[in-house]
Design an enzyme around this catalytic site. Structure first.
Site, PDB file in Angstrom:
ATOM      1  CG  HIS A  36      -0.291  -0.115   2.600  1.00  0.00           C
ATOM      2  ND1 HIS A  36       0.666   0.645   3.005  1.00  0.00           N
ATOM      3  CD2 HIS A  36      -0.273  -1.372   3.252  1.00  0.00           C
ATOM      4  CE1 HIS A  36       0.906   0.284   3.953  1.00  0.00           C
ATOM      5  NE2 HIS A  36       0.597  -1.173   4.405  1.00  0.00           N
ATOM      6  CG  HIS A  39       4.349  -1.801   2.034  1.00  0.00           C
ATOM      7  ND1 HIS A  39       3.069  -2.242   1.987  1.00  0.00           N
ATOM      8  CD2 HIS A  39       4.855  -2.605   2.997  1.00  0.00           C
ATOM      9  CE1 HIS A  39       2.664  -3.082   3.043  1.00  0.00           C
ATOM     10  NE2 HIS A  39       3.840  -3.309   3.535  1.00  0.00           N
ATOM     11  CB  SER A 188      -1.035  -5.338   4.868  1.00  0.00           C
ATOM     12  OG  SER A 188       0.075  -4.954   4.346  1.00  0.00           O
TER      13      SER A 188
HETATM   14  P1  AMP Z   1       4.771  -5.267   6.599  1.00  0.00           P
HETATM   15  O1  AMP Z   1       4.444  -5.520   5.351  1.00  0.00           O
HETATM   16  O2  AMP Z   1       3.543  -4.620   7.158  1.00  0.00           O
HETATM   17  O3  AMP Z   1       5.614  -5.937   7.280  1.00  0.00           O
HETATM   18  O4  AMP Z   1       5.541  -3.838   6.348  1.00  0.00           O
HETATM   19  C1  AMP Z   1       6.767  -3.730   5.732  1.00  0.00           C
HETATM   20  C2  AMP Z   1       7.357  -2.241   5.998  1.00  0.00           C
HETATM   21  O5  AMP Z   1       6.379  -1.214   5.804  1.00  0.00           O
HETATM   22  C3  AMP Z   1       7.649  -2.169   7.422  1.00  0.00           C
HETATM   23  O6  AMP Z   1       8.738  -1.518   7.587  1.00  0.00           O
HETATM   24  C4  AMP Z   1       6.576  -1.290   7.852  1.00  0.00           C
HETATM   25  O7  AMP Z   1       6.900  -0.390   9.211  1.00  0.00           O
HETATM   26  C5  AMP Z   1       6.451  -0.500   6.740  1.00  0.00           C
HETATM   27  N1  AMP Z   1       4.992   0.119   6.684  1.00  0.00           N
HETATM   28  C6  AMP Z   1       3.789  -0.477   6.985  1.00  0.00           C
HETATM   29  N2  AMP Z   1       2.778   0.418   7.178  1.00  0.00           N
HETATM   30  C7  AMP Z   1       3.311   1.665   6.847  1.00  0.00           C
HETATM   31  C8  AMP Z   1       3.050   3.279   7.057  1.00  0.00           C
HETATM   32  N3  AMP Z   1       1.558   3.274   7.037  1.00  0.00           N
HETATM   33  N4  AMP Z   1       3.599   4.029   6.827  1.00  0.00           N
HETATM   34  C9  AMP Z   1       4.975   3.695   6.799  1.00  0.00           C
HETATM   35  N5  AMP Z   1       5.556   2.617   6.703  1.00  0.00           N
HETATM   36  C10 AMP Z   1       4.897   1.741   6.822  1.00  0.00           C
END
Ligand code: AMP
Length: 294
Positions: A36, A39, A188
């Site tokens: 999203h 990311h 997500s």
């Molecule tokens: P995930 O796929 O949820 O493991 O997230 C992958 C990376 O994206 C991690 O470093 C999260 O902290 C970052 N991330 C997820 N959501 C956000 C957001 N809303 N704003 C900034 N970074 C995000």
């Protein structure tokens, strides 16, 4: 140019060797997919540094403390690859579970103390799973820089400390939280919310903003700030606040008095979905305050 999709560790290593021979730097964004805007911001930041960008998409079973959460985690690989292509990602590492864990790992990574509070109290083994997979991914991709979201503040603190304690040769870059128009942190897991749940989910951000208002208004008692913030969550059968705590920004230990920078972090269950969010608030010596991130 479209991103190459690598499913094996050997292919990533060969790609990395080529980059090293050419003297080029590599920026890395580890994700669990269902990409999203949050990311996308990380990927854009990696690209702005002029690096070759690698994104990993791996729903890491080791960091899930609940089987149903792992099973229900959204998986949208085709859409993810389109986003990566649009953002100029060069390599997407999307391994199967068996590529990362051919056998049950007997060697895992534990970061102590920082994982005691916040999500660590409620998700046993979660941060061991995160630290272990991030170590493995760093060893596979060997990035010069790696980008993590401040939305997952405890994860970022864990990774920073792990890199420092283990002398891992990578620079960690934290990226501010990307939010929806009403303030809800992009996640997500938001995809799982019904329309009604989505409208209720904003309560967590509103509670954090109330904590910020309390601090701005001169409240220095951390427990009082927490109580004021908690009171914002409406009594609703669909909502359950798991925690809302004021902690120090480095080791995430609870503070009693607000002084310097604090992290206010919370986890809210909205129906069957668990959401997290935080604000980092700096109190300046003249008692003025600013929200550094959030
Ligand atoms: P995930 O796929 O949820 O493991 O997230 C992958 C990376 O994206 C991690 O470093 C999260 O902290 C970052 N991330 C997820 N959501 C956000 C957001 N809303 N704003 C900034 N970074 C995000």
């Amino acid at each position: 140019m479209s991103a190459e999709v690598a499913e094996t560790i050997a292919r990533v290593r060969a790609w990395r060797d080529d980059r090293r021979r050419a003297g080029q730097r590599v920026g890395f964004v580890p994700t669990m997919g269902a990409l999203h805007e949050g990311h996308a911001r990380l990927i854009e930041r990696a690209g702005q540094h002029g690096d070759h960008v690698v994104v990993s998409i791996f729903v890491n079973p080791l960091q899930f403390d609940r089987k149903d959460d792992l099973e229900r985690y959204p998986r949208t690989l085709d859409a993810d690859l389109r986003i990566c292509n649009n953002l100029g990602v060069e390599l997407v590492f999307a391994p199967a579970s068996g590529e990362m864990y051919p056998v049950e790992p007997l060697c895992t990574v534990t970061v102590k103390r920082i994982t005691d509070r916040l999500c660590g109290q409620f998700r046993p083994g979660h941060f061991d799973g995160v630290a272990t997979v991030v170590t493995k991914l760093f060893d596979i991709v060997q990035p010069d820089l790696a980008y993590f979201g401040e939305k997952d503040a405890q994860q970022l603190a864990v990774v920073r400390r792990m890199v420092a304690d283990l002398n891992l040769p990578v620079e960690i870059v934290g990226v501010p939280t990307v939010r929806e128009d009403d303030g809800l942190a992009r996640s997500s897991r938001n995809a799982r919310l019904s329309t009604e749940e989505r409208s209720k989910a904003i309560a967590l951000y509103q509670a954090l903003r109330e904590a910020e208002r309390a601090i701005a208004g001169g409240e220095r008692d951390a427990r009082a700030v927490e109580r004021r913030a908690e009171a914002v969550i409406p009594p609703d059968a669909a909502l359950r606040l798991e925690y809302l705590e004021v902690v120090d920004p480095l080791e995430l230990q609870r503070v009693d008095t607000i002084d310097g920078t604090v992290l206010v972090a919370g986890a809210l269950w909205v129906g069957r979905t668990r959401l997290i969010d935080n604000l980092s608030i700096r109190l300046k010596p003249d008692s003025a305050y600013e929200t550094i991130s959030g």
